[in-house]
Design an enzyme around this catalytic site. Structure first.
Site, PDB file in Angstrom:
ATOM      1  N   GLU A 178       0.866  -1.179   0.000  1.00  0.00           N
ATOM      2  CA  GLU A 178       0.000   0.000   0.000  1.00  0.00           C
ATOM      3  C   GLU A 178       0.906   1.233   0.000  1.00  0.00           C
ATOM      4  O   GLU A 178       1.679   1.450   0.933  1.00  0.00           O
ATOM      5  CB  GLU A 178      -0.895  -0.011   1.250  1.00  0.00           C
ATOM      6  CG  GLU A 178      -1.713  -1.284   1.424  1.00  0.00           C
ATOM      7  CD  GLU A 178      -2.892  -1.363   0.470  1.00  0.00           C
ATOM      8  OE1 GLU A 178      -3.268  -0.317  -0.099  1.00  0.00           O
ATOM      9  OE2 GLU A 178      -3.439  -2.466   0.298  1.00  0.00           O
ATOM     10  N   GLU A 195     -22.151 -49.464 -15.148  1.00  0.00           N
ATOM     11  CA  GLU A 195     -23.502 -49.141 -15.619  1.00  0.00           C
ATOM     12  C   GLU A 195     -23.956 -47.887 -14.882  1.00  0.00           C
ATOM     13  O   GLU A 195     -24.034 -47.873 -13.656  1.00  0.00           O
ATOM     14  CB  GLU A 195     -24.455 -50.308 -15.348  1.00  0.00           C
ATOM     15  CG  GLU A 195     -24.011 -51.645 -15.932  1.00  0.00           C
ATOM     16  CD  GLU A 195     -24.218 -51.746 -17.430  1.00  0.00           C
ATOM     17  OE1 GLU A 195     -25.007 -50.932 -17.970  1.00  0.00           O
ATOM     18  OE2 GLU A 195     -23.606 -52.622 -18.068  1.00  0.00           O
TER      19      GLU A 195
END
Length: 1380
Positions: free
Chosen positions: A350, A762
């Site tokens: 910052e 399946e």
């Protein structure tokens, strides 16, 4: 970091309004301590030397590119590169300026445009230079960072030009990337002087967010995320940055924000997501604090820890730094993404209390941050750095994992094997791990303050290293660390789910597959196995971190869907799975680990023809079930119990060929019609529905359960109550035959004929469900699909190595005691054997080696790695007794560095996709050879042109003339074409024996041009030409070629020579045709070739000798191996389906067949070559059409190029050797007999070379005057075996030892002499009687008178009246005479 990270709580808005008021009153009203700091700031920095105008304004979009170009121009040429990594929502370029010394010599002049976002836009990476990036203006209204990075670019470039020692050193050793604005759209909306939220409107209006209202610093994947990150389409800026990070190996990064004055470091959030006060520590917390302090301590305000920002006057940060989450929680931040998913350590900076301060403050902001920015970049050189290299080749190893003991965070090496591990001062233990190599640990590495400690690692490949303790019976096995592979996701991160849920007919599926292959080229490869009956491609999508390559030690997995065309759920699930894996790679740890450690092959549809006939909503019908020939593909595979009489279908052939070509370990076949996982065996010997147990029944149950237990409905075991109310499968699994008998099934064939374990799944009771139900199927099965894939990493894995040279042994057998199902090793000696937890006795064996057995304990998670090192069998060690003193020995002479380099090249080119890299690095400008067919005149001019342009590597000779007096040209390509080099292998390529099939002629001309064009340009081609004698005979039948007609696919015009003779029937000892005589006398018989490749036309296959019908074929294994090698390197030939119009149902397994089985005839060239030239020859049929249009030549070249080059590589394998006597004198014309059949003669200088299939071979060496020598040699698939044979002089006589013969001869002569002496003595005694006796000597007439008297006497007494005269003189005889 405050507003740079998140919107402040509402109670802070009043304070922000106060900040606005202060700005209106005048920016000079600053805190006293800030003024004091500014007063003491150095004003003599180089930044002050720049033009005054650079600080008087912000650079908007139209000026940003110009400002960056001006900054780059301030430096020396070759110092900077400007490019874009992508575009914003509104289409603005995301500009990056790269600064580092030496770019000018590596990249073309000029910069990449705004759309040049690919990996080449920035130019190549430089070895030994760590990459640093600084990213600004992520929030569009935080603008100081945007300007400061422009100033930094000017400072670095200008400082380098003026020779500033610090900056020169920095740019000579560091690769710096500056991205001034990640959110250019937001910047254009923001307003100068706005220090908070402007008018109090939404953040999007202020410019903070991108144009779609997304906060870019909340849009990255997050390890602690509770929800999904925004779709990347919503944040193209984030997507561009992520892709940029993936393409590079950034080491250090800074994310520049505004809204406070502090340096924050990871983590930015925590699992609790508490708003503030939670210190979320990384494993490298000390390193991050060190980096943050390095920045803060050089910033006049930040170092105080008291920014006194309006609204937060009481906020303090010790030393000017803070842990991100401790300050306040930020989910989806960029700095955490860099650390968790990349090599990069990033901190967030910052820079100022005011987000968008007036331009008048820019100079001061630059002065505040200049020293901190340069210092931060310099910190990339702390810790440990070095290279990880292959101990054999010396080449750098990419993606090797570097771990530090006690720090739970790893990094990986870059493209050149370089690594940079940031560490604070201390003593560390570093370990390097890479699949296919032995791990290596370096202990007590001391890191000091200042430059990084250099540590290089040299890893031994497991496939080329000799493992000690080969006689140990018990293995010291180690678990291979595969993070997260077997445990689920290690964090709460939620992966991106597929969104494309609809039924994909073939055109849709094709587009889908191509789209993902194009969008994710780094992890995908789309390929086809062949075509269906109706010519639809049988697509497979490979997903891997190294697509197209088998990585030694990495298992291969496959899913096959839609085998029955009307069972469609598997098809759609595999498309969903492709989307899921691609979109989550690099962000989701589970997917990333799986793709990194597994080569995944997904085949959505095995029966695309049947699918197109099927109907949505179908539950139980058979419409579309079978293929277009109406055969059930799951009854079409060879079966162990039943003879399958149906013709093998194209789809079945393609899949069987595929399964034989890849080392698959685990597989599933996805079906529909029930909800269960069934496992082998699918049938039994009696054909009854009964449990048919395989030897690996326990393994199959385990892997079947891994799927069913993740599908809650399946696991219940009662799948289709309405359709089959009595059906029950405990835990959702069943033995196939126990359910119902299925002969000819695919899963059994996988298990019995390959190393692959396959089950059939399946997926639902309805075979073709409605489209709206597809999302539910994905949700039910997605975890099962992933967990099943993970099972490939269970059991035992490792390598089987040769103790002599450390190479991997191909086709070695791995057997487990009491389980009658062995598996075999792949090309590099690697194997995988699925097993359930337990203790096993495992044996590795191979032909020609002594087996080794080890006891191994398999655990429930992770594969146990067990390597076997096998010693050559006793037949090798006993060769000395067979051979006597002149033993032959196998050697690998690595004393010559160039020889070692060439051996490495051959091994590299023999690796999977090795030839691809050769072709990619080669010139592709072959238009001259391929745009049309060459007549005889054109061909002659073309060959002369090659010789004129490449005189040092070519030689053109005339082998003879055709019937119509055309020359039969032979072009030799080698580094010394006019010098005999018997030690070099010779290969010949011939074509045009049938004049109506000229494709082969054109391919050989293209090959000749390819080799010449790339000589001295491509290192691989150069070495192949330097070490091979390549002879190309492009047209054996020039007369027939002149009569042939283009675009006539079936015509036989021109097939024969001018006399109407098929030349491929005239190769006999009584050859009658001039063309045949020229080839026999001047090519086959005069020159010693190791290999011959003949190109023909009329089909798509390779045939090997013999063309004549014979009962047995000597050396069949080698001949078939050579043919298979060509076919396997062809994109479609190996599939065995030429699909020629006149033989559409032709099936040629593997694309290879013995000549007599395909077209039997006598007098063929290949038969003559093998029989009389002692040279193996294969015939390649390049296309179904004899004389296709010229437009097809480029594609035919593309199809055959790799195969032709593979022959140039293969000719350097087999066995090459040298034959000499004990004095070192070479022996020429010695006969080398291999496997009691093949014979070759040594050349001038005693050299010989013969190609052999990989494996153990017997050698007998015979030479006149010398003892016969016997030996064995092991031939590798990727290298030649070198043999030196030393002959002893043959001292044998009549096949018996000289000593025995001399002894026997001496004894015989002595006996003969003794016998002669005895006879002589006897004769001498008789002779002496006549000399010494006393008797009357008779005269001739006395004797005659005596005879008359005796015959005429009538009384016997008259005989006694005459004395009997005897030569003896004994007393007895005298008495006897006196008595009468």
């Amino acid at each position: 970091m405050a507003s740079g990270r998140d919107e402040r709580p509402p109670w802070r808005l009043g304070r922000l309004l106060l900040l606005m008021c202060l700005l209106l009153l005048g920016s000079s009203a600053r805190a006293a301590h800030i003024k004091k700091a500014e007063a003491t700031t150095t004003t003599t920095s180089a930044g002050a030397e720049a033009a005054e105008g650079q600080f008087d304004r912000y650079y908007h979009e139209e000026e940003l590119e110009s400002a960056l170009r001006e900054a780059a121009a301030a430096g020396l040429p070759g110092l900077a590169r400007l490019f874009s990594i992508g575009r914003s929502v509104e289409g603005r370029p995301l500009w990056v300026l790269r600064l580092t010394a030496g770019l000018g010599s590596l990249i073309p002049e000029g910069d990449a445009g705004p759309d040049a976002a690919g990996p080449d836009a920035a130019g190549p990476l430089l070895p030994g230079r760590p990459q640093v990036k600084l990213v600004g203006n992520m929030h569009g209204d935080e603008t100081v960072s945007r300007q400061v990075l422009i100033y930094l670019a000017r400072e670095l470039a200008a400082g380098y030009r003026r020779g500033d020692p610090r900056l020169v050193r920095l740019l000579n050793t560091t690769d710096v990337y500056l991205l001034p604005s990640l959110n250019p759209d937001g910047f254009e909306r923001a307003r100068e002087g706005d220090c908070g939220f402007g008018d109090g409107g939404p953040s999007g209006a202020s410019g903070r967010d991108n144009s779609r209202g997304r906060d870019l610093n909340r849009s990255f994947p997050d390890q602690f995320s509770t929800g999904e990150p925004p779709a990347l389409d919503e944040v193209p800026e984030v997507r561009a940055l992520i892709e940029w990070i993936r393409r590079n190996k950034f080491v250090l990064s800074g994310n520049l924000h505004g809204g406070s004055v502090v340096a924050s470091y990871p983590f930015d959030d925590s699992p609790e997501h508490k708003a503030t006060g939670i210190y979320s520590k990384t494993s490298d917390d000390e390193v991050f604090k060190y980096l943050a302090k390095a920045y803060a301590s050089n910033h006049p305000i930040m170092k105080t820890g008291e920014p006194h920002c309006p609204g937060d006057e009481d906020e303090t940060f010790k030393d000017g730094i803070t842990n991100g989450a401790h300050w306040y929680d930020v989910e989806g931040g960029m700095q955490d993404y860099n650390y968790v998913w990349a090599n990069c350590f990033e901190i967030t900076l910052e820079l100022s209390c005011c987000k968008y301060p007036p331009a008048s403050q820019l100079r001061q902001e630059w002065e505040n941050n200049r020293e901190s920015l340069i210092t931060l970049i310099e910190k990339v050189h702390i810790g440990v750095k070095g290279f990880v290299k292959d101990s054999i080749t010396g080449s750098g190893l990419e993606n090797a994992t570097i771990s530090v003991a006690g720090i739970n965070h790893n990094i990986t090496t870059g493209r050149f094997g370089d690594f940079y591990r940031l560490l604070v001062p201390g003593t560390y233990n570093l370990t390097v791990v890479l699949t296919g190599y032995m791990p290596l640990t370096v202990t007590n590495v001391v890191v000091k303050e200042g430059p990084a400690t250099e540590v290089d690692f040299s890893l031994r490949p497991t496939v080329t290293s000799v493992i000690p303790d080969t006689t140990e019976a018990v293995s010291t096995a180690s678990t291979v660390a595969i993070p997260n592979i077997l445990s689920g996701t290690s964090s709460s991160y939620q992966p991106i789910q597929p969104k494309d849920f609809h039924h994909h007919h073939f055109p849709d599926m094709e587009i889908f597959l191509r789209r993902f292959a194009n969008e994710y080229p780094n992890i995908t490869r789309l390929y086809s196995l062949g075509k269906s009956v109706e010519s639809r491609e049988l697509y497979v999508m490979e997903i891997s971190d190294n697509p197209g390559v088998h990585e030694p030690g990495e298992p291969e997995f496959k899913y096959i869907g839609n085998m029955h065309g009307n069972e469609v759920v598997g098809r759609e699930l595999l498309l969903n799975l492709i989307e899921y894996l691609c979109k989550n790679f690099g962000t989701d740890p589970e997917v990333t680990d799986l793709v990194h450690n597994t080569r995944i092959h997904l085949m959505p549809s095995m029966n695309p023809d049947g699918y197109e006939k099927s109907q949505e909503g179908d539950s139980i019908s058979v419409i579309g079930r079978n293929n277009s020939n109406n055969f059930d593909l799951n009854r079409n595979f060879p079966d162990q119990f039943v003879q399958i009489t149906d013709p093998t279908q194209p789809e079945t052939i393609a899949v069987m060929s595929w399964m034989k070509s890849y080392p698959f370990v685990l597989s599933a076949n996805l079906h529909g019609g029930s909800l269960v996982v069934n496992y082998p065996f699918d049938d039994d010997e009696q054909g009854l529905a009964t449990y048919s147990k395989s030897p690996d029944d326990a393994v199959f149950q385990q892997i079947a359960l891994s799927y069913s237990k993740e599908n809650s409905q399946m696991f219940q075991g009662r799948p289709c109550k309405n359709m089959y109310p009595n059906e029950y499968f405990p835990h959702g699994i069943t033995n196939g035959a126990s359910w119902y008998n299925v002969p000819g099934g695919m899963q059994d064939w996988n298990y019995l004929q390959t190393n692959c374990f396959e089950v059939t799944i399946e997926l639902g009771c309805v075979k073709y469900p409605l489209e709206k139900e597809l999302p539910n199927f994905w949700e039910q099965n997605r975890r099962s699909l992933i967990q099943f894939m993970k099972q490939v990493h269970q059991g035992v894995r490792g390598f089987v190595l040769d103790a002599t040279d450390g190479r991997g042994i191909l086709n070695a057998t791995i057997s487990v005691a009491e389980i009658n199902h062995p598996v075999t090793t792949y090309k590099t000696g690697d194997y995988w054997r699925l097993l359930v937890p337990g203790t096993y006795k495992i044996t590795a064996s191979a032909r020609g080696y002594n087996p080794v057995t080890k006891n191994v304990t398999v655990k429930s998670e992770g594969a146990i790695q067990v390597n076997f090192t096998l010693v050559r069998s006793s037949t090798d060690s006993n060769n000395e007794s067979k051979k006597g003193k002149g033993a032959s020995s196998s050697t690998n002479d690595a004393s010559d560095p160039t020889t070692k380099e060439f051996e490495t090249l051959i091994k590299d080119l023999s690796a999977e996709n090795g030839l691809e890299s050769l072709m990619l690095r080669s010139s592709s400008n072959l238009a001259l050879a391929l745009y049309r067919y060459h007549s005889y005149k054109d061909l002659s001019e073309f060959l002369r042109g090659l010789v004129m342009n490449y005189p040092h590597i070519t030689n053109l000779t005339n082998l003879g003339q055709s019937t119509e007096y055309r020359h039969i040209w032979s072009l030799e390509i080698s580094n010394k074409p006019n010098v005999s080099e018997p030690e070099e292998p010779k290969i010949r390529f011939v074509a045009g024996i049938h004049g109506n099939a000229p494709v082969g002629t054109e391919l050989l001309l293209a090959l000749a041009e390819f080799l010449c064009l790339n000589y001295k340009k491509n290192p691989a081609v150069t070495q192949l030409v330097d070490r091979t004698r390549i002879v190309i005979v492009p047209s054996l039948n020039p007369d027939g070629r002149e009569r042939a007609q283009e675009k006539d696919c079936t015509s036989k015009i021109g097939q024969t020579n001018a006399r109407g003779k098929d030349l491929d029937t005239d190769f006999t000892n009584n050859a009658s045709q001039p063309e045949t005589k020229a080839i026999i006398e001047n090519l086959i018989q005069k020159q010693d070739f190791s290999l011959s490749v003949a190109l023909d036309g009329g089909s798509m296959l390779v045939t090997y000798p013999y063309d004549k019908p014979v009962q047995t074929v000597e050396n069949k294994e080698t001949l078939k191996h050579l043919a298979s090698l060509y076919a396997n390197n062809h994109p479609s030939m190996h599939m065995g389906q030429p699909s020629c119009p006149n033989k559409s149902d032709e099936n040629i397994p593997g694309g290879v067949m013995r000549g007599a089985e395909w077209h039997s005839h006598l007098g063929s060239m290949k038969d003559y070559s093998v029989t009389y030239g002692h040279c193996p020859e294969i015939t390649v049929y390049t296309s179904c059409c004899y004389f296709p249009s010229a437009a097809r030549l480029p594609s035919l070249w593309a199809d055959n190029k790799r195969s032709l080059l593979s022959m140039l590589v293969e000719v350097h394998k087999g066995v090459h050797g040298f034959v000499k006597d004990k004095t070192g004198k070479p022996i020429s014309k010695a006969v080398i007999v291999l496997n009691e059949g093949i014979k070759v003669q040594t050349k001038e200088g005693g050299y010989f070379h013969v190609l052999l299939a990989p494996g153990v071979h017997n050698i007998i060496a015979i030479a006149d005057g010398y003892q016969q020598q016997h030996s064995q040699v092991f031939v590798h698939h990727d290298a030649a075996s070198s043999v030196v044979i030393v002959f002893d002089t043959d001292n044998r006589i009549f096949g018996l030892p000289r000593e025995l013969v001399v002894t026997v001869s001496g004894a015989t002569m002595s006996a003969l002499i003794l016998t002669a002496c005895i006879i002589w003595c006897i004769c001498s005694i008789k002779s002496n009687r006549h000399k010494d006796g006393f008797h009357r000597l008779r005269q001739h007439h006395d004797e005659y008178e005596d005879e008359i008297r005796m015959m005429s006497t009538g009384s016997k007494k008259s005989l006694l009246s005459h004395e009997f005269q005897d030569e003896t003189d004994t007393e007895e005889e005298t008495l006897y005479s006196s008595k009468h």
